[in-house]
Motif scaffolding. Structure first.
Motif, PDB file in Angstrom:
ATOM      1  N   ALA A  27      19.919  46.931  17.353  1.00  0.00           N
ATOM      2  CA  ALA A  27      20.415  45.684  16.757  1.00  0.00           C
ATOM      3  C   ALA A  27      20.042  45.606  15.293  1.00  0.00           C
ATOM      4  O   ALA A  27      18.920  45.947  14.903  1.00  0.00           O
ATOM      5  CB  ALA A  27      19.854  44.488  17.514  1.00  0.00           C
ATOM      6  N   LEU A  28      20.995  45.162  14.474  1.00  0.00           N
ATOM      7  CA  LEU A  28      20.726  44.959  13.053  1.00  0.00           C
ATOM      8  C   LEU A  28      20.138  43.575  12.827  1.00  0.00           C
ATOM      9  O   LEU A  28      20.327  42.668  13.641  1.00  0.00           O
ATOM     10  CB  LEU A  28      22.034  45.077  12.263  1.00  0.00           C
ATOM     11  N   PRO A  29      19.406  43.389  11.718  1.00  0.00           N
ATOM     12  CA  PRO A  29      18.884  42.058  11.406  1.00  0.00           C
ATOM     13  C   PRO A  29      20.022  41.062  11.230  1.00  0.00           C
ATOM     14  O   PRO A  29      21.139  41.415  10.861  1.00  0.00           O
ATOM     15  CB  PRO A  29      18.110  42.273  10.111  1.00  0.00           C
ATOM     16  N   LYS A  30      19.727  39.787  11.467  1.00  0.00           N
ATOM     17  CA  LYS A  30      20.737  38.743  11.297  1.00  0.00           C
ATOM     18  C   LYS A  30      21.114  38.617   9.835  1.00  0.00           C
ATOM     19  O   LYS A  30      20.347  38.977   8.940  1.00  0.00           O
ATOM     20  CB  LYS A  30      20.211  37.415  11.837  1.00  0.00           C
ATOM     21  N   ALA A  31      22.312  38.068   9.612  1.00  0.00           N
ATOM     22  CA  ALA A  31      22.822  37.941   8.243  1.00  0.00           C
ATOM     23  C   ALA A  31      21.910  37.104   7.366  1.00  0.00           C
ATOM     24  O   ALA A  31      21.694  37.404   6.188  1.00  0.00           O
ATOM     25  CB  ALA A  31      24.232  37.328   8.269  1.00  0.00           C
ATOM     26  N   GLN A  32      21.325  36.026   7.911  1.00  0.00           N
ATOM     27  CA  GLN A  32      20.445  35.165   7.119  1.00  0.00           C
ATOM     28  C   GLN A  32      19.198  35.915   6.673  1.00  0.00           C
ATOM     29  O   GLN A  32      18.638  35.626   5.628  1.00  0.00           O
ATOM     30  CB  GLN A  32      20.054  33.926   7.932  1.00  0.00           C
ATOM     31  N   VAL A  33      18.729  36.904   7.511  1.00  0.00           N
ATOM     32  CA  VAL A  33      17.560  37.693   7.116  1.00  0.00           C
ATOM     33  C   VAL A  33      17.899  38.569   5.919  1.00  0.00           C
ATOM     34  O   VAL A  33      17.109  38.743   4.995  1.00  0.00           O
ATOM     35  CB  VAL A  33      17.065  38.550   8.285  1.00  0.00           C
ATOM     36  N   LEU A  34      19.127  39.121   5.923  1.00  0.00           N
ATOM     37  CA  LEU A  34      19.513  40.042   4.846  1.00  0.00           C
ATOM     38  C   LEU A  34      19.881  39.324   3.557  1.00  0.00           C
ATOM     39  O   LEU A  34      19.604  39.807   2.469  1.00  0.00           O
ATOM     40  CB  LEU A  34      20.690  40.901   5.301  1.00  0.00           C
ATOM     41  N   PHE A  35      20.541  38.123   3.660  1.00  0.00           N
ATOM     42  CA  PHE A  35      21.097  37.491   2.469  1.00  0.00           C
ATOM     43  C   PHE A  35      20.610  36.067   2.225  1.00  0.00           C
ATOM     44  O   PHE A  35      20.461  35.636   1.097  1.00  0.00           O
ATOM     45  CB  PHE A  35      22.635  37.459   2.567  1.00  0.00           C
ATOM     46  N   GLY A  36      20.303  35.334   3.302  1.00  0.00           N
ATOM     47  CA  GLY A  36      20.037  33.902   3.143  1.00  0.00           C
ATOM     48  C   GLY A  36      18.802  33.593   2.350  1.00  0.00           C
ATOM     49  O   GLY A  36      18.745  32.611   1.641  1.00  0.00           O
ATOM     50  N   ALA A  62      29.203  30.450   3.838  1.00  0.00           N
ATOM     51  CA  ALA A  62      30.418  31.240   3.592  1.00  0.00           C
ATOM     52  C   ALA A  62      30.107  32.461   2.762  1.00  0.00           C
ATOM     53  O   ALA A  62      30.604  33.559   3.028  1.00  0.00           O
ATOM     54  CB  ALA A  62      31.474  30.367   2.902  1.00  0.00           C
ATOM     55  N   GLN A  63      29.261  32.277   1.740  1.00  0.00           N
ATOM     56  CA  GLN A  63      28.894  33.417   0.894  1.00  0.00           C
ATOM     57  C   GLN A  63      28.085  34.436   1.680  1.00  0.00           C
ATOM     58  O   GLN A  63      28.252  35.643   1.528  1.00  0.00           O
ATOM     59  CB  GLN A  63      28.103  32.911  -0.323  1.00  0.00           C
ATOM     60  N   VAL A  64      27.198  33.945   2.523  1.00  0.00           N
ATOM     61  CA  VAL A  64      26.412  34.859   3.362  1.00  0.00           C
ATOM     62  C   VAL A  64      27.342  35.649   4.268  1.00  0.00           C
ATOM     63  O   VAL A  64      27.198  36.872   4.439  1.00  0.00           O
ATOM     64  CB  VAL A  64      25.388  34.071   4.190  1.00  0.00           C
ATOM     65  N   SER A  65      28.301  34.963   4.849  1.00  0.00           N
ATOM     66  CA  SER A  65      29.227  35.634   5.757  1.00  0.00           C
ATOM     67  C   SER A  65      30.050  36.675   5.027  1.00  0.00           C
ATOM     68  O   SER A  65      30.296  37.779   5.543  1.00  0.00           O
ATOM     69  CB  SER A  65      30.143  34.584   6.410  1.00  0.00           C
ATOM     70  N   GLU A  66      30.483  36.337   3.803  1.00  0.00           N
ATOM     71  CA  GLU A  66      31.287  37.284   3.024  1.00  0.00           C
ATOM     72  C   GLU A  66      30.502  38.542   2.721  1.00  0.00           C
ATOM     73  O   GLU A  66      31.016  39.663   2.860  1.00  0.00           O
ATOM     74  CB  GLU A  66      31.739  36.596   1.723  1.00  0.00           C
ATOM     75  N   PHE A  92      27.945  39.731   4.395  1.00  0.00           N
ATOM     76  CA  PHE A  92      27.695  40.461   5.636  1.00  0.00           C
ATOM     77  C   PHE A  92      28.917  41.282   6.039  1.00  0.00           C
ATOM     78  O   PHE A  92      28.793  42.418   6.524  1.00  0.00           O
ATOM     79  CB  PHE A  92      27.324  39.471   6.743  1.00  0.00           C
ATOM     80  N   ASP A  93      30.103  40.709   5.820  1.00  0.00           N
ATOM     81  CA  ASP A  93      31.338  41.438   6.131  1.00  0.00           C
ATOM     82  C   ASP A  93      31.450  42.674   5.264  1.00  0.00           C
ATOM     83  O   ASP A  93      31.907  43.749   5.735  1.00  0.00           O
ATOM     84  CB  ASP A  93      32.557  40.531   5.920  1.00  0.00           C
ATOM     85  N   GLU A  94      31.073  42.556   3.976  1.00  0.00           N
ATOM     86  CA  GLU A  94      31.103  43.723   3.101  1.00  0.00           C
ATOM     87  C   GLU A  94      30.165  44.819   3.622  1.00  0.00           C
ATOM     88  O   GLU A  94      30.493  46.016   3.604  1.00  0.00           O
ATOM     89  CB  GLU A  94      30.707  43.318   1.675  1.00  0.00           C
ATOM     90  N   LEU A  95      28.977  44.419   4.117  1.00  0.00           N
ATOM     91  CA  LEU A  95      28.026  45.407   4.638  1.00  0.00           C
ATOM     92  C   LEU A  95      28.590  46.100   5.879  1.00  0.00           C
ATOM     93  O   LEU A  95      28.512  47.316   6.030  1.00  0.00           O
ATOM     94  CB  LEU A  95      26.697  44.723   4.978  1.00  0.00           C
ATOM     95  N   MET A  96      29.219  45.337   6.775  1.00  0.00           N
ATOM     96  CA  MET A  96      29.755  45.919   7.993  1.00  0.00           C
ATOM     97  C   MET A  96      30.888  46.890   7.691  1.00  0.00           C
ATOM     98  O   MET A  96      31.039  47.938   8.333  1.00  0.00           O
ATOM     99  CB  MET A  96      30.260  44.808   8.929  1.00  0.00           C
ATOM    100  N   LYS A  97      31.734  46.532   6.677  1.00  0.00           N
ATOM    101  CA  LYS A  97      32.836  47.414   6.314  1.00  0.00           C
ATOM    102  C   LYS A  97      32.304  48.722   5.763  1.00  0.00           C
ATOM    103  O   LYS A  97      32.826  49.805   6.067  1.00  0.00           O
ATOM    104  CB  LYS A  97      33.727  46.708   5.277  1.00  0.00           C
ATOM    105  N   ALA A  98      31.212  48.642   4.991  1.00  0.00           N
ATOM    106  CA  ALA A  98      30.621  49.869   4.437  1.00  0.00           C
ATOM    107  C   ALA A  98      30.017  50.730   5.536  1.00  0.00           C
ATOM    108  O   ALA A  98      30.120  51.962   5.511  1.00  0.00           O
ATOM    109  CB  ALA A  98      29.563  49.511   3.401  1.00  0.00           C
ATOM    110  N   LEU A  99      29.383  50.093   6.517  1.00  0.00           N
ATOM    111  CA  LEU A  99      28.803  50.855   7.626  1.00  0.00           C
ATOM    112  C   LEU A  99      29.878  51.528   8.453  1.00  0.00           C
ATOM    113  O   LEU A  99      29.725  52.666   8.913  1.00  0.00           O
ATOM    114  CB  LEU A  99      27.958  49.929   8.519  1.00  0.00           C
ATOM    115  N   ASP A 100      31.006  50.819   8.654  1.00  0.00           N
ATOM    116  CA  ASP A 100      32.095  51.400   9.449  1.00  0.00           C
ATOM    117  C   ASP A 100      32.704  52.611   8.778  1.00  0.00           C
ATOM    118  O   ASP A 100      33.195  53.533   9.450  1.00  0.00           O
ATOM    119  CB  ASP A 100      33.173  50.353   9.701  1.00  0.00           C
ATOM    120  N   SER A 101      32.679  52.607   7.431  1.00  0.00           N
ATOM    121  CA  SER A 101      33.277  53.741   6.716  1.00  0.00           C
ATOM    122  C   SER A 101      32.327  54.913   6.564  1.00  0.00           C
ATOM    123  O   SER A 101      32.714  55.953   6.038  1.00  0.00           O
ATOM    124  CB  SER A 101      33.760  53.270   5.325  1.00  0.00           C
TER     125      SER A 101
END
Length: 572
Positions: A2-11, A22-26, A28-37
């Motif tokens: 399991a990865l850390p929660k978004a608030q741990v990484l950015f909040g 919303a900014q935190v979510s945005e 986090f989405d960028e991080l997930m897209k980078a991991l997927d690639s």
């Protein structure tokens, strides 16, 4: 993983402390897209089979082991290009904070990690082992008979003219034709004169042995019983232990019990007299006293065995110097199995609260040596006599050393090596002279029997010799033991037996039967019980199973004068 929660990484990022959800979510989405690639590799069954077939196996040495490792490995140069600088700074800051929290999570699984007791099975063998000696030779040997009422009573004809016992004097039976002897028949008012010999006399007495009640108890809580299921039946253990405890305590009563004089028993022991304390230089294997002040102060009691002791003597002191030991000497009262010694030290007597039990001696001398005791049983605990009990009777050793015994000799010395066994021969002769006794056995402490056996090997007399036979030339059996002493008066063999609870320094000499075929005494010693030993399970009135034993009776000795004792045997 399991990865850390978004608030741990950015909040909580220092660079963006006020980011909206919303900014935190945005980010986090960028991080997930980078991991997927990120480049990945999937092992199928063919790859695994090929690796093991070539003997290479599958190695995970470089694989991520924690969340920190996974995220650090994922931040490759390609991924850093795919996210904004602010998002990358937040991730880097969060990873630095996460890194400090990882050491405990990175430890290996060992026999002490993650639990100090280990993740291991407990190899417990059931049930508990009963390493509890429980010999009861007297109880097993003595006849047990039915009693009634509150006491056992019998009448004794202790002598008549010609027996020289019971205090009856002998008379000369000779007469002539003119001899006239007058004595009135019982109830007659006048004496009758006849040509007849003198009238014989009798002696006798009544004997009453009061019965006493005895009991011990035990309890098992419900929690102990039920928690022990699958390991041991605790209730069964309690009942078995209670039975053996009762039998062992009765054995000690049969050997060492002492009743009070108010119930026609021997009564309490007097305190020792003539106490002296003498300091001298340590000799031989002795160890000089340590921990002593200017003086040592000593009090002693008369030892009654397992059940108690007399009151204390007054304190006696001696000045002590380096390299010295202290000899404590006292005159012990009849019936004492030895003496107990209590010692204190200082420039002045600190009192009984600081006077500690130092040990016991089976004869009249005790040597204080080595480190003085500084804890344990204090003399202040000896507040009253405990040598005799109202709910108790006289045992074998007190009777054999009491006023009615046929012979008592306090040696206050080691057994003879010049004439081994001479102490018993003296006793046999005295008992025979007194009542024509012919004893059956003598009981000893283990160390005293060893001393008797060793006296043969160290004897200065040439009458004893040990021979090594031809078949022992390559395998000699060491040691020998005295199991019989021949009564040099009567020629009878007297059995030598060790009693497991006999206090060192004491050796009763016992007659089991009398050499009188019409004495009406089948056994010299017998146990009479109004109620023989029984067990009682009490009604359950609380969260516990409770049990007790109970018996009511006494030990009876019909002929004390046919028994004797050697006491005061110095330990070799």
């Amino acid at each position: 993983m399991a990865l850390p929660k978004a608030q741990v990484l950015f909040g909580d990022s220092p660079e963006a402390p006020a980011l909206s959800n919303a900014q935190v979510s945005e980010r986090f989405d960028e991080l997930m897209k980078a991991l997927d690639s990120a480049p990945t590799r999937t092992l199928n069954q063919a790859d695994i089979a090929k690796a093991f077939g070539e003997g290479r196996g599958i190695s995970f040495e470089n694989g991520p082991s924690t969340a920190y490792d996974a995220l650090s490995k994922a931040i490759s140069p390609e991924m850093t290009k795919a996210i904004s600088p602010d998002a990358l700074a937040s991730i880097t800051s969060a990873l630095d904070a996460l890194k400090a929290e990882q050491p405990d999570l990175m430890k290996d699984l060992t026999t002490t990690s993650p639990l100090s007791t280990g993740l291991v099975a407990y190899d417990l063998e059931a049930p508990a082992k009963m390493l509890t000696p429980r010999p009861t030779p007297l109880r097993n040997r003595l006849p047990r008979r039915k009693g009634i009422g509150l006491a056992h009573q019998f009448k004794v004809i202790s002598g008549f003219t010609g027996t020289a016992t019971g205090g009856v004097a002998n008379i000369h039976p000779g007469i002539v034709d003119t001899t006239q002897t007058n004595f009135a028949p019982a109830g007659a008012s006048q004496s009758l004169y006849y040509a007849r010999g003198p009238k014989i006399s009798y002696a006798g007495y009544d004997k009453t042995v009061a019965y006493s009640q005895f009991s011990v108890s035990d309890a098992v809580t419900w929690s102990a019983q039920y928690a022990g299921q699958g390991y041991q039946d605790i209730r069964q253990l309690s009942r078995t232990s209670l039975l053996y405890s009762s039998m062992l305590l009765e054995e000690r009563m049969l050997l060492l019990g002492r009743g009070t004089s108010a119930r026609n028993f021997l009564g309490a022991l007097a305190a020792p007299t003539g106490l002296t304390v003498t300091a001298r230089s340590a000799a031989g294997s002795e160890t000089a006293i340590t921990g002593a002040g200017a003086n040592v102060y000593v009090k002693v009691t008369a030892d009654a065995g397992d059940f108690g002791q007399s009151v204390l003597t007054a304190a006696v002191s001696a000045a002590v110097s380096a390299g010295q030991v202290v000899d404590v000497v006292a005159t012990l009262p009849a019936g004492a199995t030895g003496m107990r010694v209590y010692v204190s030290t200082g420039s002045s007597d600190p009192g009984d609260a600081s006077r500690w039990y130092a040990g016991r001696a089976g004869y009249n001398t005790f040597t204080i040596q080595g480190a003085l005791p500084t804890s344990g049983t204090a003399a202040s605990a000896v507040t009253a006599d405990t040598s005799a009990y109202t709910a108790g009777y006289d045992g074998i050793l007190p009777i054999c050393t009491g006023a009615d015994s046929g012979y008592v000799n306090r040696l206050n010395a080691a057994l003879s090596t010049s004439n081994p066994g001479s102490e018993w021969q003296t006793a046999f002769a005295a008992l025979y002279d007194n009542v024509k006794a012919d004893p059956d056995r003598t009981l000893l402490n283990g160390s005293d029997r060893k001393q008797l056996s060793d006296s043969l090997k160290t004897s200065s007399s040439s009458n004893y010799r040990m021979t090594i036979t031809q078949d022992q030339l390559t395998g000699v059996t060491l040691g020998d033991v005295v199991n019989t002493i021949i009564n040099e008066v009567t020629g009878k063999g007297v059995s030598v037996e060790v009693h497991p609870w006999m206090p060192q320094g004491n050796a009763p000499i016992i007659s089991d039967t009398l050499p009188l075929p019409d004495s009406e005494v089948s056994d010299v010693w017998a146990v009479f019980n109004v109620q023989d030993m029984m067990g009682v399970d009490w009604p359950v009135t609380q969260f516990a199973f409770e049990s007790s034993s109970y018996w009511m009776g006494a030990l009876v000795c019909y002929a004390p004068a046919w028994n004797g004792a050697i006491t005061g045997i110095k330990k070799a």
